[in-house]
Every structure is written in structure tokens, then in C-alpha cells.
Write a protein that holds these residues in place. Structure first.
Motif, PDB file in Angstrom:
ATOM      1  N   ALA A 290      28.718  32.668  75.047  1.00  0.00           N
ATOM      2  CA  ALA A 290      28.535  31.274  74.849  1.00  0.00           C
ATOM      3  C   ALA A 290      28.141  31.081  73.182  1.00  0.00           C
ATOM      4  O   ALA A 290      27.612  31.993  72.640  1.00  0.00           O
ATOM      5  CB  ALA A 290      27.203  30.756  75.698  1.00  0.00           C
ATOM      6  N   GLU A 291      28.214  29.886  72.732  1.00  0.00           N
ATOM      7  CA  GLU A 291      27.857  29.523  71.394  1.00  0.00           C
ATOM      8  C   GLU A 291      26.947  28.227  71.481  1.00  0.00           C
ATOM      9  O   GLU A 291      26.748  27.507  72.129  1.00  0.00           O
ATOM     10  CB  GLU A 291      28.882  29.131  70.405  1.00  0.00           C
ATOM     11  CG  GLU A 291      29.904  30.602  70.348  1.00  0.00           C
ATOM     12  CD  GLU A 291      31.034  30.253  69.458  1.00  0.00           C
ATOM     13  OE1 GLU A 291      31.150  30.615  68.344  1.00  0.00           O
ATOM     14  OE2 GLU A 291      31.655  29.105  69.964  1.00  0.00           O
ATOM     15  N   VAL A 292      25.928  28.506  70.629  1.00  0.00           N
ATOM     16  CA  VAL A 292      24.831  27.268  70.325  1.00  0.00           C
ATOM     17  C   VAL A 292      24.948  26.912  68.785  1.00  0.00           C
ATOM     18  O   VAL A 292      24.873  27.791  67.999  1.00  0.00           O
ATOM     19  CB  VAL A 292      23.438  27.892  70.687  1.00  0.00           C
ATOM     20  CG1 VAL A 292      22.417  26.742  70.107  1.00  0.00           C
ATOM     21  CG2 VAL A 292      23.180  28.028  72.121  1.00  0.00           C
ATOM     22  N   PRO A 293      25.329  25.723  68.411  1.00  0.00           N
ATOM     23  CA  PRO A 293      25.484  25.331  67.381  1.00  0.00           C
ATOM     24  C   PRO A 293      24.062  25.388  66.589  1.00  0.00           C
ATOM     25  O   PRO A 293      23.065  25.003  67.001  1.00  0.00           O
ATOM     26  CB  PRO A 293      25.845  23.802  67.248  1.00  0.00           C
ATOM     27  CG  PRO A 293      26.314  23.753  68.832  1.00  0.00           C
ATOM     28  CD  PRO A 293      25.487  24.680  69.611  1.00  0.00           C
ATOM     29  N   ILE A 294      24.001  25.903  65.299  1.00  0.00           N
ATOM     30  CA  ILE A 294      23.092  26.165  64.590  1.00  0.00           C
ATOM     31  C   ILE A 294      23.150  25.677  63.148  1.00  0.00           C
ATOM     32  O   ILE A 294      24.055  25.574  62.607  1.00  0.00           O
ATOM     33  CB  ILE A 294      22.079  27.583  64.568  1.00  0.00           C
ATOM     34  CG1 ILE A 294      23.151  28.570  63.863  1.00  0.00           C
ATOM     35  CG2 ILE A 294      21.965  28.019  65.916  1.00  0.00           C
ATOM     36  CD1 ILE A 294      22.586  29.850  63.715  1.00  0.00           C
ATOM     37  N   GLU A 295      21.788  25.461  62.488  1.00  0.00           N
ATOM     38  CA  GLU A 295      21.897  25.247  61.258  1.00  0.00           C
ATOM     39  C   GLU A 295      21.854  26.258  60.123  1.00  0.00           C
ATOM     40  O   GLU A 295      21.374  27.516  60.675  1.00  0.00           O
ATOM     41  CB  GLU A 295      20.652  24.312  60.689  1.00  0.00           C
ATOM     42  CG  GLU A 295      20.785  23.722  59.394  1.00  0.00           C
ATOM     43  CD  GLU A 295      19.406  23.243  58.960  1.00  0.00           C
ATOM     44  OE1 GLU A 295      19.135  23.603  57.662  1.00  0.00           O
ATOM     45  OE2 GLU A 295      18.694  22.821  59.659  1.00  0.00           O
ATOM     46  N   TYR A 296      22.409  26.603  59.304  1.00  0.00           N
ATOM     47  CA  TYR A 296      22.545  27.640  58.369  1.00  0.00           C
ATOM     48  C   TYR A 296      21.930  27.315  56.727  1.00  0.00           C
ATOM     49  O   TYR A 296      22.491  26.434  56.244  1.00  0.00           O
ATOM     50  CB  TYR A 296      23.851  28.255  58.048  1.00  0.00           C
ATOM     51  CG  TYR A 296      24.093  29.623  57.367  1.00  0.00           C
ATOM     52  CD1 TYR A 296      23.707  30.736  57.890  1.00  0.00           C
ATOM     53  CD2 TYR A 296      24.570  29.650  56.088  1.00  0.00           C
ATOM     54  CE1 TYR A 296      23.699  32.099  57.063  1.00  0.00           C
ATOM     55  CE2 TYR A 296      24.647  30.938  55.475  1.00  0.00           C
ATOM     56  CZ  TYR A 296      24.056  31.985  56.050  1.00  0.00           C
ATOM     57  OH  TYR A 296      24.240  33.207  55.298  1.00  0.00           O
TER      58      TYR A 296
END
Ligand code: GTP
Ligand code: MG
Length: 299
Positions: free
Chosen positions: A189-195
Motif C-alpha cells: 500500500a502507499e500513503v501520501p507523504i510530504e518530502y
């Protein structure tokens, strides 16, 4: 609060991250991760990174070998929790996403990637483009629909990390991990994150992009030979069928017999067809290899 994260170890590979590592560790601790559940793997820093980690009461080990992949391989032996979360020590990945990644994997996944999709202003154009191209390429080779294969922040079931071959050097390690999970359980699964922008000196060069590309092809051959044989077999099969149709049409409706073209059509069709059969066979062999590896590792 501490009990909440007792099942996860945060692993941070570092190489000369003195500028960032203190802030990174503080962020992680503030999220509620017990210090005992953090492990820094150092690659021989000369800027005092190790001293900073020690002074904060966090465990730090020296890696064997060279590069990020060897660092993770070294760390794996020390991990006792069922889940491992990896993140870089350069302050690019915000620790506030740890709970979300952790909750997600507890829902029954084997790998949850922190996909760098939110606020991407911190990434340079070339960096962003390279990431996109490599992710697309990976998706084609492995038949996946992922959005960020190369993210340095992900949580993985430790047992899966332990069965990795660690064939990839340095920066290709993320690709190898994703490829492995895709071809075994495929529970990703993927979880959107900030970079964020990194603190300290940049290490990644364009050259690394090409190295990763090469690794992907090698991994595709290693994990997904079916795709290659399939692609190689489809081409002669399609050509053979087109040519065959042409010859048959002239024979049946015009009354002209093309011997040479007919022969070539038959050869192409047979070669293509055999390749497709080989592709199916290789798929079964690959499946069997994984089943056997599983059984061998269990004892
Ligand atoms: N233990 C260890 N850690 C490493 C090594 N090389 C890089 N790292 C660490 O791995 C993490 C990721 O490396 P980075 O240099 O940030 O690579 P990147 O994020 O792809 O590229 P930039 O941040 O743009 O430079 C960082 O925390 C590095 O300190 C190494 O050889 N050994
Ligand atoms: Mg970085």
C-alpha cells in the motif's frame, strides 16, 4: 503511548548527517516512539554523527560493507520487532507520518510506502522527473501501479526484510525490496507523504539514476523473467501471424502461393509460440523457487 509502537523498529541509515540527525531523532521521539525502538546504522561518518546519536541515548551500530543496502542488511540482524520502518537521516521525511504508515501495515499489508506526493516543491525538477520515469519503468516491468517506488520512507514486515537476497548495491535497495514484495505476496500500500529539502550536503547524482535503472532491469530479469520471455516471444508471434495471414489470403483468394514467405511465417509463429510456453514455464519455476526458499528459511 509507548506501548503503541512496541512492534516497530525505526531504522535510520546515516553517512555524515551531523547537521540533520539530531532533529530527525527528536521528531521521531516526539511522535511517541520509544528510544529503544530506534536504531541508527552508520556507514562510517567522520562528522560526529555517531556522537550525536549516542548523546541522545539512541542505539547506533556500525554497518558492515559499504552503501545503504549493506547498512540495511546489517541492521536486519538486530531487529526483533515484527515491523521495521526505514527512513533517511537527512530530515527529508517527516516523522509525523510514522503512525499512519504503522496503522496501515497493521491492516494486513507487508509493505507500506510513504509516497512523496504532497508538497513536492522541495524536489528539484530533474530529481522529480527521474523519480517519475523510474517509477513508471518499474510499473511496466513488474506490472504494478505504484506511485513512488524509490521513497526512502517505508514500513515493512520484518520477516520479509529478512528473506531478501540483498543483491542490489547502495541506492537500488528500495527497488529490490519493492520487487521482492511484488513477486511474493504483493500486499503493498502507499500513503501520501510530504518530502522536505534535505539538511546537509546532497549525495545523489544523475549517475545514480542510471544505476537504479540498470538495477531495475536486472531485478526484472531476476524476479520477473516471464515478462522478458513474453515480450521476446510476442514479437515473432505477431509478425508470423501477420505474414501467415497475408500468405493464406493470397493462396485462398488470389491463387498465388508464396513458399518462402509461408516458410518464414511458420518459423516466426513457432518461435514465438515456444517463447510464450517458456514464459509460462519460467513463471512456474519462479513460483517454485519462492516456495522452496520459504520452506528452507523456516528451518
Ligand atoms: N549507513 C549508511 N548510510 C548511508 C550511506 N549512504 C547514504 N546513507 C544514508 O542513507 C540516507 C539516504 O541517502 P541520501 O544521501 O539522503 O540519498 P537521497 O535521499 O537519495 O539523496 P539526497 O538526499 O538528495 O542527497 C541518508 O540518511 C544517508 O545518510 C552509506 O553508505 N551507509
Ligand atoms: Mg536524502
Amino acid at each position: 503511548m509507548s506501548d503503541l509502537f512496541s512492534e516497530v523498529t525505526i531504522v535510520i541509515p546515516t553517512l555524515n548527517e551531523a547537521e540533520a540527525i539530531g532533529k530527525v531523532l527528536n521528531e521521531i521521539i516526539n511522535v511517541g516512539i520509544p528510544k529503544d525502538n530506534i536504531l541508527v546504522v552508520d556507514g562510517g561518518s567522520t562528522d560526529g554523527t555517531v556522537d550525536i546519536v549516542n548523546s541522545m541515548g539512541v542505539k547506533v551500530i556500525l554497518q558492515e560493507g559499504k552503501g545503504k543496502a549493506d547498512a540495511i542488511r546489517t541492521a536486519v540482524r538486530y531487529i526483533k520487532t515484527p515491523f521495521t520502518l526505514l527512513m533517511d537521516g537527512d530530515y527529508t521525511y517527516p516523522a509525523r507520518y510514522i503512525p499512519e504508515l504503522y496503522n496501515k501495515i497493521k491492516q494486513g499489508y507487508d509493505l507500506v510506502i510513504g509516497a512523496r506526493l504532497l508538497d513536492r516543491s522541495s524536489q528539484g525538477i530533474l530529481f522529480k522527473f527521474g523519480n517519475k520515469v523510474l517509477t513508471k519503468f518499474f510499473n511496466v516491468l513488474f506490472g504494478t501501479g505504484l506511485r513512488d517506488v524509490l521513497s526512502g520512507m517505508y514500513i515493512i514486515r520484518t520477516s520479509i526484510l529478512k528473506e531478501l537476497f540483498f543483491e542490489t548495491r547502495s541506492f537500488g535497495i528500495e527497488t529490490e525490496i519493492v520487487a521482492h514484495v511484488v513477486n511474493t505476496t504483493n500486499r503493498i500500500a502507499e500513503v501520501p507523504i510530504e518530502y522536505r529539502r534535505r539538511l546537509g550536503k546532497k549525495k545523489l547524482k544523475v549517475r545514480h539514476g542510471f544505476l537504479i535503472l540498470r538495477e531495475m532491469i536486472r531485478l526484472a530479469w531476476r524476479y520477473n523473467p516471464t515478462f522478458f520471455i513474453f515480450a521476446m516471444g510476442s514479437l515473432p508471434l505477431i509478425l508470423g501471424l501477420i505474414l501467415g495471414t497475408y500468405v493464406a489470403y493470397y493462396y485462398l483468394f488470389v491463387g498465388v502461393v508464396y513458399y518462402m514467405k509461408g516458410l518464414i511465417a511458420i518459423i516466426l509463429t513457432l518461435v514465438g509460440f515456444q517463447s510464450l510456453l517458456l514464459a509460462i514455464l519460467s513463471l512456474y519455476l519462479k513460483r517454485m523457487e519462492y516456495r522452496l526458499m520459504r520452506i528452507l528459511k523456516r528451518d
